[in-house]
Write a protein that holds these residues in place. Structure first.
Motif, PDB file in Angstrom:
ATOM      1  N   VAL A  93       0.862  -1.172   0.000  1.00 53.68           N
ATOM      2  CA  VAL A  93       0.000   0.000   0.000  1.00 53.68           C
ATOM      3  C   VAL A  93       0.905   1.231   0.000  1.00 53.68           C
ATOM      4  CG1 VAL A  93      -1.778   1.262   1.266  1.00 53.68           C
ATOM      5  CG2 VAL A  93      -1.825  -1.232   1.230  1.00 53.68           C
ATOM      6  N   LEU A  94       0.730   2.066  -1.016  1.00 51.75           N
ATOM      7  CA  LEU A  94       1.498   3.302  -1.126  1.00 51.75           C
ATOM      8  C   LEU A  94       0.573   4.459  -0.752  1.00 51.75           C
ATOM      9  CD1 LEU A  94       3.111   2.651  -4.630  1.00 51.75           C
ATOM     10  CD2 LEU A  94       4.039   2.061  -2.395  1.00 51.75           C
ATOM     11  N   THR A  95       0.994   5.292   0.187  1.00 52.71           N
ATOM     12  CA  THR A  95       0.176   6.433   0.594  1.00 52.71           C
ATOM     13  C   THR A  95       0.781   7.721   0.071  1.00 52.71           C
ATOM     14  OG1 THR A  95       1.291   6.764   2.717  1.00 52.71           O
ATOM     15  CG2 THR A  95      -0.573   5.230   2.687  1.00 52.71           C
ATOM     16  N   PHE A  96      -0.045   8.766   0.028  1.00 54.19           N
ATOM     17  CA  PHE A  96       0.344  10.041  -0.555  1.00 54.19           C
ATOM     18  C   PHE A  96      -0.056  11.192   0.365  1.00 54.19           C
ATOM     19  CE2 PHE A  96      -0.980   6.950  -3.712  1.00 54.19           C
ATOM     20  CZ  PHE A  96       0.169   6.828  -4.471  1.00 54.19           C
ATOM     21  N   SER A  97       0.696  12.281   0.273  1.00 53.81           N
ATOM     22  CA  SER A  97       0.395  13.465   1.079  1.00 53.81           C
ATOM     23  C   SER A  97      -0.766  14.261   0.492  1.00 53.81           C
ATOM     24  CB  SER A  97       1.620  14.376   1.169  1.00 53.81           C
ATOM     25  OG  SER A  97       2.660  13.720   1.828  1.00 53.81           O
ATOM     26  N   THR A  98      -0.938  14.162  -0.828  1.00 53.30           N
ATOM     27  CA  THR A  98      -1.986  14.956  -1.480  1.00 53.30           C
ATOM     28  C   THR A  98      -2.869  14.088  -2.374  1.00 53.30           C
ATOM     29  OG1 THR A  98      -0.666  15.459  -3.454  1.00 53.30           O
ATOM     30  CG2 THR A  98      -0.430  16.959  -1.554  1.00 53.30           C
ATOM     31  N   THR A  99      -4.076  14.546  -2.567  1.00 47.47           N
ATOM     32  CA  THR A  99      -5.002  13.864  -3.466  1.00 47.47           C
ATOM     33  C   THR A  99      -4.479  13.939  -4.899  1.00 47.47           C
ATOM     34  OG1 THR A  99      -6.834  14.425  -2.012  1.00 47.47           O
ATOM     35  CG2 THR A  99      -7.405  13.784  -4.246  1.00 47.47           C
ATOM     36  N   THR A 100      -3.847  15.038  -5.241  1.00 47.57           N
ATOM     37  CA  THR A 100      -3.281  15.198  -6.579  1.00 47.57           C
ATOM     38  C   THR A 100      -2.256  14.109  -6.878  1.00 47.57           C
ATOM     39  OG1 THR A 100      -3.603  17.584  -6.430  1.00 47.57           O
ATOM     40  CG2 THR A 100      -2.078  16.805  -8.116  1.00 47.57           C
ATOM     41  N   ALA A 101      -1.406  13.795  -5.905  1.00 47.23           N
ATOM     42  CA  ALA A 101      -0.411  12.735  -6.096  1.00 47.23           C
ATOM     43  C   ALA A 101      -1.094  11.379  -6.282  1.00 47.23           C
ATOM     44  CB  ALA A 101       0.549  12.688  -4.913  1.00 47.23           C
ATOM     45  N   ALA A 102      -2.132  11.124  -5.496  1.00 49.05           N
ATOM     46  CA  ALA A 102      -2.860   9.851  -5.621  1.00 49.05           C
ATOM     47  C   ALA A 102      -3.516   9.730  -6.991  1.00 49.05           C
ATOM     48  CB  ALA A 102      -3.905   9.745  -4.514  1.00 49.05           C
ATOM     49  N   MET A 103      -4.121  10.801  -7.459  1.00 45.74           N
ATOM     50  CA  MET A 103      -4.773  10.769  -8.770  1.00 45.74           C
ATOM     51  C   MET A 103      -3.737  10.639  -9.899  1.00 45.74           C
ATOM     52  SD  MET A 103      -7.841  10.831  -7.794  1.00 45.74           S
ATOM     53  CE  MET A 103      -8.831  11.084  -9.228  1.00 45.74           C
ATOM     54  N   SER A 104      -2.587  11.263  -9.735  1.00 46.35           N
ATOM     55  CA  SER A 104      -1.511  11.123 -10.721  1.00 46.35           C
ATOM     56  C   SER A 104      -1.031   9.682 -10.784  1.00 46.35           C
ATOM     57  CB  SER A 104      -0.333  12.029 -10.366  1.00 46.35           C
ATOM     58  OG  SER A 104      -0.681  13.372 -10.515  1.00 46.35           O
ATOM     59  N   MET A 105      -0.943   9.040  -9.622  1.00 45.31           N
ATOM     60  CA  MET A 105      -0.531   7.634  -9.573  1.00 45.31           C
ATOM     61  C   MET A 105      -1.509   6.779 -10.369  1.00 45.31           C
ATOM     62  SD  MET A 105       1.750   5.641  -8.399  1.00 45.31           S
ATOM     63  CE  MET A 105       2.190   4.162  -7.550  1.00 45.31           C
ATOM     64  N   GLU A 106      -2.800   6.999 -10.145  1.00 43.91           N
ATOM     65  CA  GLU A 106      -3.814   6.227 -10.866  1.00 43.91           C
ATOM     66  C   GLU A 106      -3.689   6.429 -12.379  1.00 43.91           C
ATOM     67  OE1 GLU A 106      -8.461   5.299 -10.292  1.00 43.91           O
ATOM     68  OE2 GLU A 106      -7.975   7.432 -10.462  1.00 43.91           O
ATOM     69  N   LYS A 107      -3.535   7.677 -12.792  1.00 42.88           N
ATOM     70  CA  LYS A 107      -3.448   7.982 -14.224  1.00 42.88           C
ATOM     71  C   LYS A 107      -2.186   7.384 -14.850  1.00 42.88           C
ATOM     72  CE  LYS A 107      -3.352  11.826 -17.466  1.00 42.88           C
ATOM     73  NZ  LYS A 107      -3.417  13.283 -17.621  1.00 42.88           N
ATOM     74  N   LYS A 108      -1.033   7.619 -14.220  1.00 43.69           N
ATOM     75  CA  LYS A 108       0.230   7.140 -14.783  1.00 43.69           C
ATOM     76  C   LYS A 108       0.343   5.619 -14.756  1.00 43.69           C
ATOM     77  CE  LYS A 108       2.889  11.342 -14.064  1.00 43.69           C
ATOM     78  NZ  LYS A 108       4.082  11.934 -13.434  1.00 43.69           N
ATOM     79  N   CYS A 109      -0.184   4.985 -13.724  1.00 40.50           N
ATOM     80  CA  CYS A 109      -0.163   3.517 -13.686  1.00 40.50           C
ATOM     81  C   CYS A 109      -1.037   2.945 -14.789  1.00 40.50           C
ATOM     82  CB  CYS A 109      -0.598   3.004 -12.318  1.00 40.50           C
ATOM     83  SG  CYS A 109       0.692   3.160 -11.066  1.00 40.50           S
ATOM     84  N   GLY A 110      -2.171   3.570 -15.045  1.00 39.93           N
ATOM     85  CA  GLY A 110      -3.032   3.134 -16.138  1.00 39.93           C
ATOM     86  C   GLY A 110      -2.332   3.259 -17.490  1.00 39.93           C
ATOM     87  N   GLN A 111      -1.659   4.388 -17.696  1.00 38.20           N
ATOM     88  CA  GLN A 111      -0.952   4.629 -18.955  1.00 38.20           C
ATOM     89  C   GLN A 111       0.203   3.645 -19.153  1.00 38.20           C
ATOM     90  OE1 GLN A 111       0.180   8.715 -18.348  1.00 38.20           O
ATOM     91  NE2 GLN A 111      -1.693   9.505 -19.298  1.00 38.20           N
ATOM     92  N   ASN A 112       0.839   3.245 -18.051  1.00 36.29           N
ATOM     93  CA  ASN A 112       2.009   2.360 -18.125  1.00 36.29           C
ATOM     94  C   ASN A 112       1.685   0.895 -17.837  1.00 36.29           C
ATOM     95  OD1 ASN A 112       4.514   4.150 -18.516  1.00 36.29           O
ATOM     96  ND2 ASN A 112       3.296   5.261 -17.019  1.00 36.29           N
ATOM     97  N   LYS A 113       0.400   0.575 -17.769  1.00 37.02           N
ATOM     98  CA  LYS A 113      -0.050  -0.814 -17.542  1.00 37.02           C
ATOM     99  C   LYS A 113       0.521  -1.416 -16.257  1.00 37.02           C
ATOM    100  CE  LYS A 113      -1.948  -1.259 -21.804  1.00 37.02           C
ATOM    101  NZ  LYS A 113      -2.451   0.061 -22.073  1.00 37.02           N
ATOM    102  N   ILE A 114       0.593  -0.586 -15.206  1.00 39.61           N
ATOM    103  CA  ILE A 114       1.056  -1.053 -13.902  1.00 39.61           C
ATOM    104  C   ILE A 114      -0.183  -1.445 -13.103  1.00 39.61           C
ATOM    105  CG2 ILE A 114       2.238  -0.409 -11.769  1.00 39.61           C
ATOM    106  CD1 ILE A 114       3.819   1.666 -13.482  1.00 39.61           C
ATOM    107  N   PRO A 115      -0.273  -2.693 -12.635  1.00 42.00           N
ATOM    108  CA  PRO A 115      -1.474  -3.142 -11.934  1.00 42.00           C
ATOM    109  C   PRO A 115      -1.637  -2.484 -10.559  1.00 42.00           C
ATOM    110  CG  PRO A 115       0.196  -4.853 -11.908  1.00 42.00           C
ATOM    111  CD  PRO A 115       0.731  -3.734 -12.749  1.00 42.00           C
ATOM    112  N   GLY A 116      -2.878  -2.377 -10.140  1.00 41.50           N
ATOM    113  CA  GLY A 116      -3.199  -1.826  -8.832  1.00 41.50           C
ATOM    114  C   GLY A 116      -4.452  -0.975  -8.924  1.00 41.50           C
ATOM    115  N   ARG A 117      -4.820  -0.380  -7.772  1.00 42.89           N
ATOM    116  CA  ARG A 117      -6.007   0.475  -7.762  1.00 42.89           C
ATOM    117  C   ARG A 117      -5.962   1.414  -6.566  1.00 42.89           C
ATOM    118  NH1 ARG A 117     -10.505  -1.682  -4.523  1.00 42.89           N
ATOM    119  NH2 ARG A 117      -9.750  -3.506  -3.430  1.00 42.89           N
ATOM    120  N   LEU A 118      -6.700   2.512  -6.686  1.00 41.30           N
ATOM    121  CA  LEU A 118      -6.826   3.436  -5.564  1.00 41.30           C
ATOM    122  C   LEU A 118      -7.815   2.866  -4.555  1.00 41.30           C
ATOM    123  CD1 LEU A 118      -7.043   7.082  -6.979  1.00 41.30           C
ATOM    124  CD2 LEU A 118      -5.210   6.051  -5.650  1.00 41.30           C
TER     125      LEU A 118
END
Length: 79
Positions: free
Chosen positions: A10-35
């Motif tokens: 479980v990776l945590t973030f200080s900001t919602t923006t960072a969490a949303m960026s993680m979701e977007k970039k992981c989707g673009q790079n086919k990295i499995p996981g979910r928020l």
């Protein structure tokens, strides 16, 4: 029926923006996981976390790190 808990990272973030960026970039790079909402056992800034199976984290660790998203905590747990 009781769901079996599986090892994950479980990776945590200080900001919602960072969490949303993680979701977007992981989707673009086919990295499995979910928020997910941050589990009660963890304290984190924004309330959102990225969850991925432990074996996937080991496989994609370098890709995750190359996304240049500031991760507050990395926690290994069973969820």
């Amino acid at each position: 029926m009781i769901r079996e808990k599986k090892p994950c990272v479980v990776l945590t973030f200080s900001t919602t923006t960072a969490a949303m960026s993680m979701e977007k970039k992981c989707g673009q790079n086919k990295i499995p996981g979910r928020l997910i909402p941050v589990p009660r056992e963890i304290t984190a800034g924004c309330g959102l976390a990225w969850k991925m199976p432990e074996e996937d984290y080991e496989k994609y660790k370098h890709k995750v790190e190359s996304l240049n998203i500031v991760v507050e905590q990395k926690v290994w747990m069973k969820l």
